[in-house]
Design a protein around this motif. Structure first.
Motif, PDB file in Angstrom:
ATOM      1  N   GLY A 189       0.863  -1.293  -0.413  1.00  0.00           N
ATOM      2  CA  GLY A 189      -0.419   0.253   0.117  1.00  0.00           C
ATOM      3  C   GLY A 189       0.608   1.241   0.088  1.00  0.00           C
ATOM      4  N   GLY A 190      -0.100   2.314  -0.431  1.00  0.00           N
ATOM      5  CA  GLY A 190       1.352   3.619  -0.144  1.00  0.00           C
ATOM      6  C   GLY A 190       1.671   3.921  -1.442  1.00  0.00           C
ATOM      7  N   THR A 191       1.454   5.127  -1.684  1.00  0.00           N
ATOM      8  CA  THR A 191       1.691   6.055  -2.879  1.00  0.00           C
ATOM      9  C   THR A 191       3.001   5.416  -3.581  1.00  0.00           C
ATOM     10  OG1 THR A 191       3.285   7.849  -1.139  1.00  0.00           O
ATOM     11  CG2 THR A 191       0.694   8.298  -2.391  1.00  0.00           C
ATOM     12  N   THR A 192       4.064   4.805  -2.965  1.00  0.00           N
ATOM     13  CA  THR A 192       5.170   4.375  -3.705  1.00  0.00           C
ATOM     14  C   THR A 192       4.477   3.011  -3.951  1.00  0.00           C
ATOM     15  OG1 THR A 192       7.112   5.645  -2.154  1.00  0.00           O
ATOM     16  CG2 THR A 192       7.745   3.327  -3.640  1.00  0.00           C
ATOM     17  N   ALA A 193       3.452   2.412  -3.289  1.00  0.00           N
ATOM     18  CA  ALA A 193       3.440   1.208  -4.021  1.00  0.00           C
ATOM     19  C   ALA A 193       2.941   1.557  -5.330  1.00  0.00           C
ATOM     20  CB  ALA A 193       2.575   0.509  -2.775  1.00  0.00           C
ATOM     21  N   GLU A 194       1.585   2.626  -5.105  1.00  0.00           N
ATOM     22  CA  GLU A 194       0.778   2.819  -6.401  1.00  0.00           C
ATOM     23  C   GLU A 194       1.341   2.865  -7.967  1.00  0.00           C
ATOM     24  OE1 GLU A 194      -1.670   5.558  -5.431  1.00  0.00           O
ATOM     25  OE2 GLU A 194      -3.203   4.973  -3.446  1.00  0.00           O
ATOM     26  N   THR A 195       2.396   3.981  -7.299  1.00  0.00           N
ATOM     27  CA  THR A 195       3.928   3.936  -8.387  1.00  0.00           C
ATOM     28  C   THR A 195       4.698   2.579  -9.112  1.00  0.00           C
ATOM     29  OG1 THR A 195       4.434   5.943  -7.723  1.00  0.00           O
ATOM     30  CG2 THR A 195       5.791   5.331  -9.278  1.00  0.00           C
ATOM     31  N   MET A 196       5.241   1.746  -8.329  1.00  0.00           N
ATOM     32  CA  MET A 196       5.482   0.442  -8.476  1.00  0.00           C
ATOM     33  C   MET A 196       4.186  -0.384  -9.532  1.00  0.00           C
ATOM     34  SD  MET A 196       7.981   0.079  -7.063  1.00  0.00           S
ATOM     35  CE  MET A 196       8.519  -1.004  -6.375  1.00  0.00           C
ATOM     36  N   ARG A 197       3.834  -0.124  -9.247  1.00  0.00           N
ATOM     37  CA  ARG A 197       1.784  -1.278  -9.532  1.00  0.00           C
ATOM     38  C   ARG A 197       2.012  -0.603 -10.703  1.00  0.00           C
ATOM     39  NH1 ARG A 197      -0.087  -1.341  -4.428  1.00  0.00           N
ATOM     40  NH2 ARG A 197      -1.334   0.415  -4.686  1.00  0.00           N
ATOM     41  N   GLU A 198       1.953   0.775 -11.485  1.00  0.00           N
ATOM     42  CA  GLU A 198       1.995   1.614 -12.654  1.00  0.00           C
ATOM     43  C   GLU A 198       3.482   0.890 -13.476  1.00  0.00           C
ATOM     44  OE1 GLU A 198       1.915   5.304 -11.868  1.00  0.00           O
ATOM     45  OE2 GLU A 198      -0.167   5.728 -11.427  1.00  0.00           O
ATOM     46  N   LEU A 199       4.008   0.154 -12.747  1.00  0.00           N
ATOM     47  CA  LEU A 199       5.291  -0.244 -13.375  1.00  0.00           C
ATOM     48  C   LEU A 199       5.337  -1.830 -13.229  1.00  0.00           C
ATOM     49  CD1 LEU A 199       8.060   1.786 -12.291  1.00  0.00           C
ATOM     50  CD2 LEU A 199       7.084   2.350 -14.237  1.00  0.00           C
ATOM     51  N   GLY A 200       3.878  -2.176 -12.910  1.00  0.00           N
ATOM     52  CA  GLY A 200       4.462  -3.836 -13.071  1.00  0.00           C
ATOM     53  C   GLY A 200       4.715  -4.546 -12.278  1.00  0.00           C
ATOM     54  N   ILE A 201       4.992  -3.910 -11.447  1.00  0.00           N
ATOM     55  CA  ILE A 201       5.790  -4.599  -9.623  1.00  0.00           C
ATOM     56  C   ILE A 201       5.389  -4.459  -9.067  1.00  0.00           C
ATOM     57  CG2 ILE A 201       7.809  -4.606  -8.902  1.00  0.00           C
ATOM     58  CD1 ILE A 201       9.127  -2.428 -10.662  1.00  0.00           C
ATOM     59  N   THR A 202       5.041  -5.668  -8.390  1.00  0.00           N
ATOM     60  CA  THR A 202       3.987  -5.515  -6.922  1.00  0.00           C
ATOM     61  C   THR A 202       5.028  -6.731  -5.943  1.00  0.00           C
ATOM     62  OG1 THR A 202       2.693  -7.914  -7.531  1.00  0.00           O
ATOM     63  CG2 THR A 202       1.531  -5.627  -7.552  1.00  0.00           C
ATOM     64  N   THR A 203       5.977  -7.142  -6.410  1.00  0.00           N
ATOM     65  CA  THR A 203       6.775  -7.637  -5.515  1.00  0.00           C
ATOM     66  C   THR A 203       7.863  -7.687  -6.532  1.00  0.00           C
ATOM     67  OG1 THR A 203       5.006  -9.315  -4.704  1.00  0.00           O
ATOM     68  CG2 THR A 203       7.363 -10.426  -4.432  1.00  0.00           C
ATOM     69  N   TYR A 249      23.053  -4.148  -4.463  1.00  0.00           N
ATOM     70  CA  TYR A 249      22.385  -4.652  -4.509  1.00  0.00           C
ATOM     71  C   TYR A 249      21.517  -4.544  -5.989  1.00  0.00           C
ATOM     72  CZ  TYR A 249      18.775  -1.179  -3.839  1.00  0.00           C
ATOM     73  OH  TYR A 249      17.736   0.213  -4.304  1.00  0.00           O
ATOM     74  N   TYR A 250      21.093  -5.771  -5.751  1.00  0.00           N
ATOM     75  CA  TYR A 250      20.011  -5.771  -6.979  1.00  0.00           C
ATOM     76  C   TYR A 250      19.061  -5.574  -7.057  1.00  0.00           C
ATOM     77  CZ  TYR A 250      25.014  -7.191  -8.974  1.00  0.00           C
ATOM     78  OH  TYR A 250      26.639  -6.926  -8.796  1.00  0.00           O
ATOM     79  N   ALA A 251      18.045  -5.537  -7.844  1.00  0.00           N
ATOM     80  CA  ALA A 251      16.282  -5.509  -7.766  1.00  0.00           C
ATOM     81  C   ALA A 251      16.248  -6.232  -9.225  1.00  0.00           C
ATOM     82  CB  ALA A 251      16.341  -4.086  -7.098  1.00  0.00           C
ATOM     83  N   ARG A 252      15.487  -7.502  -8.691  1.00  0.00           N
ATOM     84  CA  ARG A 252      14.756  -7.878  -9.558  1.00  0.00           C
ATOM     85  C   ARG A 252      13.408  -7.047  -9.723  1.00  0.00           C
ATOM     86  NH1 ARG A 252      11.700 -11.846 -12.578  1.00  0.00           N
ATOM     87  NH2 ARG A 252      12.847 -13.298 -13.793  1.00  0.00           N
ATOM     88  N   THR A 253      13.268  -6.289 -11.051  1.00  0.00           N
ATOM     89  CA  THR A 253      11.924  -5.551 -11.423  1.00  0.00           C
ATOM     90  C   THR A 253      10.904  -6.554 -12.346  1.00  0.00           C
ATOM     91  OG1 THR A 253      12.547  -5.132 -13.156  1.00  0.00           O
ATOM     92  CG2 THR A 253      13.638  -3.934 -12.054  1.00  0.00           C
ATOM     93  N   GLY A 254      10.811  -7.903 -13.012  1.00  0.00           N
ATOM     94  CA  GLY A 254       9.871  -8.614 -13.549  1.00  0.00           C
ATOM     95  C   GLY A 254       9.614  -7.914 -14.353  1.00  0.00           C
ATOM     96  N   GLU A 255       8.629  -9.054 -15.262  1.00  0.00           N
ATOM     97  CA  GLU A 255       8.528  -8.428 -17.042  1.00  0.00           C
ATOM     98  C   GLU A 255       8.207  -7.902 -17.395  1.00  0.00           C
ATOM     99  OE1 GLU A 255       9.021 -11.034 -18.285  1.00  0.00           O
ATOM    100  OE2 GLU A 255       9.920 -12.661 -17.235  1.00  0.00           O
ATOM    101  N   ALA A 256       7.332  -7.303 -16.508  1.00  0.00           N
ATOM    102  CA  ALA A 256       6.432  -5.642 -17.133  1.00  0.00           C
ATOM    103  C   ALA A 256       7.884  -5.003 -17.323  1.00  0.00           C
ATOM    104  CB  ALA A 256       5.795  -5.229 -16.649  1.00  0.00           C
ATOM    105  N   PHE A 257       8.659  -4.063 -16.751  1.00  0.00           N
ATOM    106  CA  PHE A 257       9.696  -3.367 -16.648  1.00  0.00           C
ATOM    107  C   PHE A 257      10.441  -3.992 -17.627  1.00  0.00           C
ATOM    108  CE2 PHE A 257      13.111  -1.123 -14.723  1.00  0.00           C
ATOM    109  CZ  PHE A 257      12.490   0.066 -15.587  1.00  0.00           C
TER     110      PHE A 257
END
Length: 282
Positions: free
Chosen positions: A95-109, A119-127
């Motif tokens: 939840g929160g405004t940052t989570a909304e930004t992430m969801r717009e980019l196709g990232i929930t986890t 550190y390395y961040a896996r962003t998922g297929e959409a990104f």
């Protein structure tokens, strides 16, 4: 390889999300016992917990954090701190405004891998579709200094350990023993106290908290019969609103093995900014 989230949009969202985890669990180097002000009755137990947790070197972690209206998240994984920070966390934005930004980019986890230099961040297929098929972003700790997240941000990312709350309580003069309770099926002693940031003895940690607008925290910890921290809760207020972070620790001494993702599947954070025309970190 263009990405369309707006200049710095993904980078700041990802870094802010991880900062919510690290800000509540980062740990400075231990202070000398003489510098600590914990109430005399609790000092021996807290010092024993600090030392035992530090010696353990690694643990499984399960945590949740809420940072005002900006972000809420859950994180699970295993971390080691014997020689700098290593490990892996799976972070779910709830939840929160940052989570909304992430969801717009196709990232929930997101999976985050911590190594000695980055550190390395896996962003998922959409990104990945926006980055030429690359699924990972590499954040070198040195590059994070320019993100506006505070001068100690890189140190925070490198020093996540479960004894940070113990060290805060050692700077409090009102710690008290709440009593014996059961945490995750194990007997544990509950300690609680309020920490005024002006009294924090570690200068780096004090600066970190002041930059976040924190003036004081309520800290609760649960310590088992091996002097190991099994749970902690920190509550307070920052310029972004009220926050609460809860973490459970188990499997102390667990093996932590982490490898960087394949280079061919990894995009560097600074390169992404340059390709978007940003040139340097925002």
């Amino acid at each position: 390889m263009k990405w369309t989230a707006g200049r710095g949009g993904l980078s700041l969202a990802v870094v802010a999300a991880l900062a919510a985890v690290t800000a509540c669990t980062s740990s400075p180097q231990p202070q000398e016992d003489a510098d600590r002000t914990a109430a005399p009755a609790s000092r021996p137990a807290l010092l024993a917990a600090e030392r035992a947790t530090e010696r353990a070197g690694s643990a499984a972690v399960r945590s949740s954090a809420v940072m005002g209206t900006t972000l809420s998240l859950d994180a699970t994984g295993a971390l080691g701190w014997g020689d700098g920070l290593t490990g892996t966390l799976t972070i779910t934005y709830t939840g929160g405004t940052t989570a909304e930004t992430m969801r717009e980019l196709g990232i929930t986890t997101m999976e985050a891998r911590y190594l000695s230099d980055a550190y390395y961040a896996r962003t998922g297929e959409a990104f990945a579709a926006r980055t030429g098929g690359k699924h990972w972003i590499r954040y070198a700790y040195a590059d994070l200094q320019g993100l506006g997240a505070g001068a100690n941000f890189a140190d925070q990312m490198r020093n996540i350990t479960p004894d940070r709350s113990v060290r805060l309580l050692l700077d409090s003069d009102d710690v008290h023993t709440v009593g014996e309770e059961t945490v995750d099926g194990r007997p544990a002693t509950h300690y609680s106290g309020t920490v005024e940031i002006a009294d924090v003895s570690d200068s780096a940690l004090k600066e970190q908290l002041e930059q976040a607008g924190v003036t004081g925290e309520t800290v609760d910890i649960w310590v088992d019969d091996r002097d190991l921290l099994v749970k902690k809760v920190e509550k307070g207020r920052t310029t972004a609103g009220e926050y609460r972070q809860t973490a459970h620790y188990s499997d102390y001494g667990t093996e932590v093995a982490v490898e960087p993702p394949a280079a061919a599947d990894t995009a560097d954070f600074t390169v992404l900014l340059e390709e978007q025309g940003g040139g340097s970190t925002p």
